[in-house]
Design an enzyme around this catalytic site. Structure first.
Site, PDB file in Angstrom:
ATOM      1  N   GLY A 133      -5.403   0.194  -3.076  1.00 37.52           N
ATOM      2  CA  GLY A 133      -6.442  -0.568  -2.395  1.00 37.52           C
ATOM      3  C   GLY A 133      -7.400  -1.226  -3.359  1.00 37.52           C
ATOM      4  O   GLY A 133      -7.157  -1.253  -4.558  1.00 37.52           O
ATOM      5  N   ASN A 134      -8.478  -1.780  -2.827  1.00 36.01           N
ATOM      6  CA  ASN A 134      -9.508  -2.401  -3.671  1.00 36.01           C
ATOM      7  C   ASN A 134     -10.873  -2.138  -3.043  1.00 36.01           C
ATOM      8  O   ASN A 134     -10.972  -1.581  -1.960  1.00 36.01           O
ATOM      9  CB  ASN A 134      -9.219  -3.896  -3.850  1.00 36.01           C
ATOM     10  N   ARG A 135     -11.924  -2.560  -3.747  1.00 31.19           N
ATOM     11  CA  ARG A 135     -13.280  -2.189  -3.358  1.00 31.19           C
ATOM     12  C   ARG A 135     -13.946  -3.149  -2.380  1.00 31.19           C
ATOM     13  O   ARG A 135     -15.144  -3.037  -2.150  1.00 31.19           O
ATOM     14  CB  ARG A 135     -14.169  -2.099  -4.606  1.00 31.19           C
ATOM     15  N   SER A 136     -13.229  -4.102  -1.836  1.00 36.10           N
ATOM     16  CA  SER A 136     -13.884  -5.052  -0.931  1.00 36.10           C
ATOM     17  C   SER A 136     -14.402  -4.350   0.320  1.00 36.10           C
ATOM     18  O   SER A 136     -13.660  -3.648   0.998  1.00 36.10           O
ATOM     19  CB  SER A 136     -12.894  -6.144  -0.535  1.00 36.10           C
TER      20      SER A 136
END
Ligand code: CTP
Ligand code: CA
Length: 233
Positions: free
Chosen positions: A33-36
Site C-alpha cells: 500500500g501507500n500513505r495516501s
C-alpha cells in the site's frame, strides 16, 4: 487564488474523482500500500459538489468520514485493477475525470488464496511484481466522450535529474492529460497533511496556474482551471 467564484459553475456537469491509495493483495491478509489518506481527492469531490456538479467519488481505501450529500456517489475499491474498472465505468458519461488517487505502480504477480506461511530456517520467497495499467494515460488516450477533460496529479521530489517542476512538466507530456497538478512530496508535504501547494501544467508542460492553501483551496483552484477548459454546456 480567486476570492470570488461563480457558485454553480459546475452545475449539470458529471465529474469523476478518484481518491485514496490502492492496496495490492499479496495474499488474503496482506497488501502493498501507500500513505495516501484520500484527503485531497475527497476535498475535490466536496468542492465540485458545492459548485453544482454531479459527482462520483471512486474511493480507494479512504478511511475519512464521507457522506454522499457532500461528495456525491461513493464507489469503494481496493486495488488498482478495481479502481481502473470503477473509474472507466463512471467516466463513460463524465465531463471531467480527476485522478487524485495514489495508484500502485506494481502489484504482486500472483496472489495465493491461502496465507503465505513462514517456514523455520527457510529464507523468505521473493514477491514478484508486475506493472499496473497507467489508468490516467489510458483515460487521456481513449477519451470516453468527445471534449472530456482529464486531470492528473503528480507527486514529485526534486533529485539530481531535475526539480519538482521539471519532473512534473515531463510527466505532463508523457501522460497526455489536459491538466496535471504537480505536488511536492516529502517528509512534511503532501501526504497526510492539511495544507498543500500545487503547480498546474498543461500537456505541453506549460504552467497554467498555481494553487495553495488548504486542500479545499487547492481543490477549488483545480476546478477553476478545469472550468476554463470546459466546452459550453
Ligand atoms: N496513475 C494512474 N495509474 C497508474 C499510476 C499513476 O492513473 N498506474 C495516475 C495517478 O493517479 C496520478 C498520475 O497518474 O494522477 C501520476 O502518478 P505518479 O505516480 O506521479 O506518476 P507515474 O506515471 O506512476 O510515475 P512515477 O511514479 O514513476 O513518478
Ligand atoms: Ca507512480
Amino acid at each position: 487564488l480567486s476570492a470570488v467564484r461563480a457558485p454553480g459553475d459546475l452545475a449539470g456537469r458529471h465529474v469523476v474523482v478518484s481518491a485514496g491509495g490502492t492496496r495490492e493483495p499479496i495474499d488474503p491478509v496482506r497488501f502493498l500500500g501507500n500513505r495516501s489518506s484520500g484527503r485531497q481527492g475527497v476535498e475535490l469531490a466536496r468542492a465540485a459538489t458545492a459548485r453544482g456538479a454531479v459527482v462520483t467519488l471512486v474511493a480507494a481505501n479512504v478511511e475519512l468520514p464521507v457522506h454522499p450529500s457532500d461528495v456525491g456517489q461513493i464507489v469503494r475499491v481496493g486495488s488498482a485493477l478495481e479502481l481502473e474498472t470503477a473509474v472507466r465505468d463512471a467516466a463513460r458519461d463524465a465531463d471531467v475525470v480527476v485522478m487524485a488517487a495514489a495508484v500502485a505502480d506494481f502489484r504482486p504477480a500472483r496472489t495465493p488464496e491461502t496465507k503465505i506461511k513462514k517456514v523455520a530456517g527457510q529464507a523468505p520467497a521473493a514477491i514478484e511484481l508486475v506493472e499496473n495499467p497507467d489508468i490516467l494515460a489510458g483515460l487521456a488516450r481513449d477519451r470516453a466522450r468527445a471534449g472530456q477533460i482529464v486531470v492528473g496529479f503528480a507527486a514529485e521530489t526534486g533529485d539530481e535529474n531535475g526539480s519538482v517542476i521539471d519532473h512534473g512538466r515531463a510527466k505532463a507530456r508523457r501522460k497526455g492529460a489536459d491538466l496535471l497538478a504537480v505536488n511536492e512530496v516529502g517528509a512534511h508535504q503532501g501526504f497526510g497533511v492539511a495544507d498543500n501547494t500545487v503547480t498546474i501544467v498543461d500537456p505541453d508542460g506549460v504552467v497554467v496556474g498555481h494553487s495553495s492553501g488548504t486542500k479545499r483551496d487547492v481543490a477549488d483552484g483545480i476546478w477553476d482551471a478545469v472550468v476554463g477548459l470546459l466546452p459550453p454546456a
